[in-house]
Design an enzyme around this catalytic site. Structure first.
Site, PDB file in Angstrom:
ATOM      1  N   THR A 268       0.861  -1.184   0.000  1.00  0.00           N
ATOM      2  CA  THR A 268       0.000   0.000   0.000  1.00  0.00           C
ATOM      3  C   THR A 268       0.893   1.228   0.000  1.00  0.00           C
ATOM      4  OG1 THR A 268      -1.832   1.167   1.043  1.00  0.00           O
ATOM      5  CG2 THR A 268      -0.377  -0.056   2.527  1.00  0.00           C
ATOM      6  N   GLU A 269       0.571   2.195  -0.865  1.00  0.00           N
ATOM      7  CA  GLU A 269       1.533   3.256  -1.156  1.00  0.00           C
ATOM      8  C   GLU A 269       1.761   4.202   0.013  1.00  0.00           C
ATOM      9  OE1 GLU A 269      -1.225   2.611  -3.091  1.00  0.00           O
ATOM     10  OE2 GLU A 269      -1.997   4.490  -3.959  1.00  0.00           O
ATOM     11  N   ASN A 270       0.898   4.133   1.022  1.00  0.00           N
ATOM     12  CA  ASN A 270       1.141   4.954   2.207  1.00  0.00           C
ATOM     13  C   ASN A 270       2.126   4.286   3.162  1.00  0.00           C
ATOM     14  OD1 ASN A 270      -1.181   3.226   2.376  1.00  0.00           O
ATOM     15  ND2 ASN A 270      -1.666   4.106   4.359  1.00  0.00           N
TER      16      ASN A 270
END
Lengths: 237, 225, 225, 237
Positions: free
Chosen positions: C58-60
């Site tokens: 997940t890019e966060n």
């Protein structure tokens, strides 16, 4: 894909002639000596090697150079009191040298792993190491355009790997390991210990397993600190 | 080449390497983050006091470096940029090479102290390569430190063994960085560089006029701090 | 606009969203690192099997993301890119935003699965902005995923509510990335894009000829794998 | 210099009109809500704010925008189901928007902290977000030139600080914190806990204290997960 192998020989067996090989380590800290020895044994030649130095004494990278396997060195500090094998090859015109300021070396390796096509940095501006390079003035400072350094293979050393290939390092042995792991197509890691998946705290993983392809356990030799600490990098006093 | 006399500080004799290191240490502001180059600059660490609360950086990936390791303290995974075994102080941190150089290059170090072959009146630094035919060049982190630190202090003897001034109009050795040096600590004087050229903060064992005899660029006393 | 008939796979009926998610999940190679975009692509995670050993990004700032958190598992410091609370699997890792996007942009993710407004014959993707007057643009990580992943799979219905094909000769919506899409999974067919243009791997509830009636670009069957 | 202060009011008191302020957080994770509230109270205006979003609901950044303190937003995803204050200001032409792909946002912030003058990236090439920007083809791929985003102040949230200002974070609340801390001239951190120097393992420090200027302890509110998890970022299905 992630592979755990039984021997350093098996770990390096896929390295081809003509490869660009990154080798971690600064001084002896983080140098994957056993992987380098295996690379020497496996016979791959015509290599471009990326390392901070160009080998010391009669071990590791210095032997690869002595045996004529290295076509080109990309490094920041080749000249040391015991870099005689590199010195000899260089003076004989038998090895190419790309000399890179250490911060550009690190940032160019990082850029390769991060998908950056190139960047401007003030380091080196106005010096002979910027000759022939694109420059521009940004916010009043002269800057030099530098490009990523990609590699086919990285050989690095970490302290522990888990079953997913997540890595943690030890003290200043971390140095180039994390950025080389990300910059190479295939990353080979020697670790002192393999721990079960879940044993590393996710907050403390330094190199996520996505950057790791081959893991081999090489137990730390007892008492191999002897002779490892000769300070050999000489600058002006 | 006129010399403007003034009441700058002087001492009886030129400074020893240790006295010079003590002086540099005293000039580092409390709480600073500092990188000490290999060689003579390393001596400065011997004279930093606990009160100063200085944090030392080593470019191979550490903040909070302690003194050189001795005996059982020696750990091959804990070395400084000169590859000497060192120790770790409380509050230390480790990071990889790109993060370490980002710290240097991003202007976060307050001071780096470097040796030099030559410094020019405009603060150009030459300290990495003699440029001699056949010499194998090696640069390490010198250019990153010279370009990245907020203040670049140079420590060197004023004169070469042959008696030539290392403070020059224009460097003849290959440059490390352009206009980057802010102060030069030598055995005979402390020089400040800046937009107004080079000035003398204090002299050791010589007057400003005697210093001017040794240095081939016009000197004047620094404005009192 | 000629159609080359061939023996491609077909099914009785168009695929439901869940069937499509199951198909995408089945097509992901074991051991892959995958980012599932917000919306329909998220459904894919329901059909990944343990045997596949897929690691979700997940890019966060996380690898090893587990299923959506429920009840007591909910932790406001552990969310996905859609800001939904999620869980952590053994072997997970956390990293900051620049490291997370370096992972995406450096070509380390094997596959990302994204929704789309339109995909062109050359693999151009439009999925972030209608370009309508007054619409407030918002892009998030869509361009980084589209440009950075080794394979970009699109999941969408083939037709808009108005019946227009989302597979187009050339996108009319603002682009997310140029030539980046490698496969398009729709309720009516799976399309492959590549240097040779767009081909059809399989159809659902229609023949290739019927599909061609719906899509305004020349279709041909993909070479058998 | 590092400062430990007693209140969020004191922490933000030096923020001047016209400042560029980075605010950490992605969703509610890592949002320094108490520091943002204090910034609202202190009255600083004409701000440029760098955040992934442009405020949600009736809290934090959304209120700063509502009160007209924000001249310009630099963000990747302003439009959310509850971003009504931003939406209203934007439609009224009362706020400027620099829309940046999230990876460019992160890399540009990182570049500022790392002293990079600019870099080329494939992200955004051929799209309207690259219009007017320098481009070049590198190794066959179109790339766009992007510049660093510097800030006067960063407001971030971490889990713990030690006496040297070293920080550790918690799970996905880490997000923009470390890179914003490095990109701002003055970094203000709210932490749940302050621990003695030496209590954090040097291997696990995420943000070294060199990047931290002001630390204030804000105890984590019990049970404030309620209502914090409304998924509001909408993309195409």
């Amino acid at each position: 894909m992630l592979n755990f192998v039984e021997s350093v020989q098996e770990a390096v067996s896929g390295i081809k002639d003509g490869s660009t090989v990154m080798i971690g380590g600064f001084g002896n800290a983080g140098q994957p000596f056993e992987l380098i020895d295996a690379l020497l044994d496996c016979g791959a030649k015509d290599l471009t090697v990326v390392n901070n130095n160009a080998g010391q004494g009669d071990q590791g990278l210095a032997l690869l150079i002595k045996e004529g396997r290295v076509r080109k060195m990309i490094c920041s500090f080749p000249r040391q009191s015991d870099s005689w094998h590199f010195d000899a090859k260089y003076k004989a015109g038998q090895i190419e040298l790309e000399l890179v300021p250490q911060g550009n070396l690190a940032e160019r390796i990082r850029a390769a792993g991060a998908g950056i096509g190139g960047f401007f940095t003030p380091t080196g501006y106005g010096t002979m190491l910027a000759e022939g390079k694109e420059t521009r003035i940004i916010d009043g400072r002269g800057q030099v355009f530098e490009t990523p350094i990609h590699a086919d293979v990285a050989l690095i050393k970490a302290l522990k790997a888990d079953g997913k290939g997540n890595l943690v390092y030890r003290k200043t042995a971390r140095n180039f390991g994390p950025i080389m792991a990300a910059a190479a197509k295939h990353t080979i890691v020697q670790v002192s210990e393999i721990v079960p998946t879940g044993a590393l705290d996710p907050e403390n993983v330094v190199t996520p397993g996505i950057y790791v392809n081959t893991v081999v356990r090489v137990p730390a030799a007892a008492g191999n600190t002897a002779g490892s600490t000769t300070g050999t990098e000489e600058k002006v006093a | 080449m006129g010399v403007m006399e003034s009441s700058i500080k002087t001492s009886e004799a030129p400074l020893s390497r240790d006295d010079l290191a003590r002086l540099v240490a005293r000039d580092i502001a409390p709480g600073s983050f500092v990188n000490l180059g290999i060689g003579q600059p390393t001596l400065v660490s011997n004279y930093l006091t606990e009160d100063q609360d200085i944090t030392l950086h080593t470019e191979n990936g550490m903040l909070g470096m302690g003194p050189e390791a001795k005996g059982d303290e020696i750990d091959e995974d804990l070395i400084n940029a000169g590859k000497i075994p060192v120790t770790e102080l409380p509050g230390a941190s480790y990071f990889h090479h790109a993060d370490s150089f980002a710290m240097m290059r991003g202007g976060h170090l307050d001071i780096c102290v470097l040796g030099a072959f030559q410094v020019s009146v405009t603060g150009d630094l030459a300290n990495w390569h003699t440029g001699a035919p056949g010499a194998i060049p090696a640069v390490g982190g010198a250019m990153d430190l010279a370009t990245g630190a907020k203040d670049v202090f140079v420590m060197m003897t004023l004169l070469t063994r042959e008696g030539a001034s290392k403070i020059v109009e224009s460097c003849t050795y290959p440059l490390t960085g352009v206009g980057c040096v802010t102060r030069v600590y030598t055995d005979k004087a402390v020089f400040l560089t800046g937009p107004g050229g080079i000035t003398v903060r204090e002299t050791f064992g010589c007057t400003l006029e005697e210093l001017q005899e040794l240095v081939p660029v016009p000197l004047k006393a620094a404005a009192a701090a």
